[in-house]
Design a protein around this motif. Structure first.
Motif, mmCIF file in Angstrom:
data_model
loop_
_atom_site.group_PDB
_atom_site.id
_atom_site.type_symbol
_atom_site.label_atom_id
_atom_site.label_comp_id
_atom_site.label_asym_id
_atom_site.label_seq_id
_atom_site.Cartn_x
_atom_site.Cartn_y
_atom_site.Cartn_z
ATOM 1 N N GLY A 190 0.806 -1.213 0.000
ATOM 2 C CA GLY A 190 0.000 0.000 0.000
ATOM 3 C C GLY A 190 0.839 1.263 0.000
ATOM 4 O O GLY A 190 0.316 2.343 -0.293
ATOM 5 N N SER A 191 2.127 1.150 0.319
ATOM 6 C CA SER A 191 2.999 2.317 0.272
ATOM 7 C C SER A 191 3.303 2.661 -1.185
ATOM 8 O O SER A 191 3.060 1.867 -2.106
ATOM 9 C CB SER A 191 4.307 2.025 1.014
ATOM 10 O OG SER A 191 5.043 1.001 0.348
ATOM 11 N N ALA A 194 5.700 0.168 -2.712
ATOM 12 C CA ALA A 194 5.054 -1.113 -2.980
ATOM 13 C C ALA A 194 4.106 -1.016 -4.179
ATOM 14 O O ALA A 194 4.051 -1.915 -5.025
ATOM 15 C CB ALA A 194 4.291 -1.587 -1.748
ATOM 16 N N SER A 195 3.381 0.096 -4.258
ATOM 17 C CA SER A 195 2.442 0.261 -5.370
ATOM 18 C C SER A 195 3.169 0.348 -6.705
ATOM 19 O O SER A 195 2.701 -0.185 -7.723
ATOM 20 C CB SER A 195 1.589 1.523 -5.154
ATOM 21 O OG SER A 195 0.792 1.384 -3.998
ATOM 22 N N ALA A 196 4.345 1.004 -6.697
ATOM 23 C CA ALA A 196 5.138 1.088 -7.926
ATOM 24 C C ALA A 196 5.605 -0.298 -8.357
ATOM 25 O O ALA A 196 5.590 -0.638 -9.550
ATOM 26 C CB ALA A 196 6.328 2.019 -7.722
ATOM 27 N N ALA A 250 -3.540 -4.526 -2.258
ATOM 28 C CA ALA A 250 -3.579 -3.118 -1.858
ATOM 29 C C ALA A 250 -3.587 -2.215 -3.083
ATOM 30 O O ALA A 250 -4.324 -1.217 -3.134
ATOM 31 C CB ALA A 250 -2.375 -2.805 -0.968
ATOM 32 N N ASN A 251 -2.802 -2.560 -4.076
ATOM 33 C CA ASN A 251 -2.741 -1.748 -5.291
ATOM 34 C C ASN A 251 -4.046 -1.842 -6.077
ATOM 35 O O ASN A 251 -4.525 -0.845 -6.637
ATOM 36 C CB ASN A 251 -1.568 -2.208 -6.163
ATOM 37 C CG ASN A 251 -1.338 -1.295 -7.350
ATOM 38 O OD1 ASN A 251 -1.103 -0.095 -7.189
ATOM 39 N ND2 ASN A 251 -1.414 -1.840 -8.558
ATOM 40 N N THR A 252 -4.639 -3.035 -6.105
ATOM 41 C CA THR A 252 -5.920 -3.210 -6.792
ATOM 42 C C THR A 252 -6.999 -2.357 -6.139
ATOM 43 O O THR A 252 -7.774 -1.668 -6.816
ATOM 44 C CB THR A 252 -6.331 -4.693 -6.770
ATOM 45 O OG1 THR A 252 -5.331 -5.472 -7.433
ATOM 46 C CG2 THR A 252 -7.664 -4.899 -7.472
ATOM 47 N N SER A 253 -7.041 -2.381 -4.811
ATOM 48 C CA SER A 253 -8.013 -1.558 -4.081
ATOM 49 C C SER A 253 -7.809 -0.080 -4.349
ATOM 50 O O SER A 253 -8.771 0.683 -4.500
ATOM 51 C CB SER A 253 -7.918 -1.835 -2.578
ATOM 52 O OG SER A 253 -8.254 -3.171 -2.279
ATOM 53 N N ALA A 254 -6.540 0.337 -4.433
ATOM 54 C CA ALA A 254 -6.244 1.750 -4.678
ATOM 55 C C ALA A 254 -6.724 2.195 -6.048
ATOM 56 O O ALA A 254 -6.934 3.397 -6.287
ATOM 57 C CB ALA A 254 -4.741 1.993 -4.557
ATOM 58 N N HIS A 255 -6.928 1.253 -6.954
ATOM 59 C CA HIS A 255 -7.433 1.586 -8.291
ATOM 60 C C HIS A 255 -8.927 1.324 -8.413
ATOM 61 O O HIS A 255 -9.471 1.208 -9.528
ATOM 62 C CB HIS A 255 -6.661 0.787 -9.356
ATOM 63 C CG HIS A 255 -5.293 1.327 -9.609
ATOM 64 N ND1 HIS A 255 -4.196 1.002 -8.828
ATOM 65 C CD2 HIS A 255 -4.813 2.209 -10.550
ATOM 66 C CE1 HIS A 255 -3.127 1.631 -9.274
ATOM 67 N NE2 HIS A 255 -3.478 2.358 -10.318
#
Length: 265
Positions: A190-191, A194-196, A250-255
């Motif tokens: 989620g950081s 990490a997202s990159a 976490a990245n999927t949720s952020a999108h």
């Protein structure tokens, strides 16, 4: 006997419409198309109206209708034959469009198969290392071979040269090294970092097919549920699979996509 006002014999009619005598005899027996007249010599023959009925039967049969239904259509005075044909024409047009799409897909597959650029099993091991299992490609085809993503994979990889594949292997090795280093360093899912990395991981799949965030989440679920994938990622860094799963989720949720309910496609 020649075709004249006396009509056509079964043999003459069969030759005219391209059917077998046996077929016409069967149609006569079931009442679909009967020989309605007799010649002066007593032969049963088809009249012009009978021949026209045969042609209508052939049209309906080409549309896939069973003979019993064709008989009802031809004999029911309440049936609007023209309207029925218009509906059937619309269905045929849709079918033709679907078949044309399939033909184009086959053409693309043929073009790829002619490129002779796909790697032999020996080249796969040479480029991807001794841990690479050539049968993984067949396993993937068995699982996803009927999807549009597999078609994209075949199209895109079919154009790659061995040197292209060596670059793919180098990119994959670099990504795996960065994932393992981030995991050991305790990078939090989620950081930004990490997202990159999650995006780099997703884009590594997008090289082969259009990998959406929902599909990436589906892959993450596969990584933790199937021992082969878990073993692969954990060999890079013990526990990496679970961390990668959390990072992708976490990245999927952020999108804006719920990773738990995400579906493939």
């Amino acid at each position: 006997m020649t075709p004249d006002s006396d009509g056509l014999t079964v043999g003459q009619a069969a030759a005219l419409v391209g059917l077998s005598v046996r077929t016409l005899h069967h149609w006569d027996t079931v009442g679909l198309v009967r020989l309605t007249e007799r010649t002066r010599a007593g032969y049963r023959v088809y009249t012009p109206d009978d021949i026209a009925r045969i042609h209508r039967v052939l049209v309906y049969r080409e549309l896939g209708l069973p003979l019993a239904e064709i008989g009802l259509l031809l004999d029911d005075p309440t049936v609007d034959a023209r309207e029925h044909l218009r509906r059937q024409r619309a269905q045929l047009t849709d079918r033709i469009s679907h078949l044309q799409t399939m033909v184009h897909a086959v053409d693309r597959m043929l073009a790829v198969s002619r490129s002779d650029m796909r790697l032999t099993p020996q080249e796969q091991v040479e480029i991807f290392g001794t841990d690479w299992q050539p049968e993984w490609v067949q396993e993937a085809e068995d699982r996803w071979g009927d999807t549009k993503q597999w078609t994209q994979y075949v199209e895109r990889t079919g154009a790659l040269t061995p040197d292209d594949w060596r670059q793919v292997a180098a990119d994959t090795e670099a990504l795996n090294a960065d994932l393992a280093a981030a995991h050991r360093a305790g990078v939090v899912p989620g950081s930004d970092e990490a997202s990159a990395l999650a995006e780099r991981h997703r884009e590594s799949f997008s090289r082969y097919f259009d990998c959406t965030h929902a599909m990436h989440a589906c892959l993450a679920r596969t990584f933790v549920s199937e021992p082969g994938y878990t073993s692969y990622y954990d060999s890079l860094s013990p526990g990496l699979t679970g961390w990668l799963y959390a990072m992708i989720f976490a990245n999927t949720s952020a999108h804006g996509v719920d990773p738990e309910s995400a579906t493939w496609g």
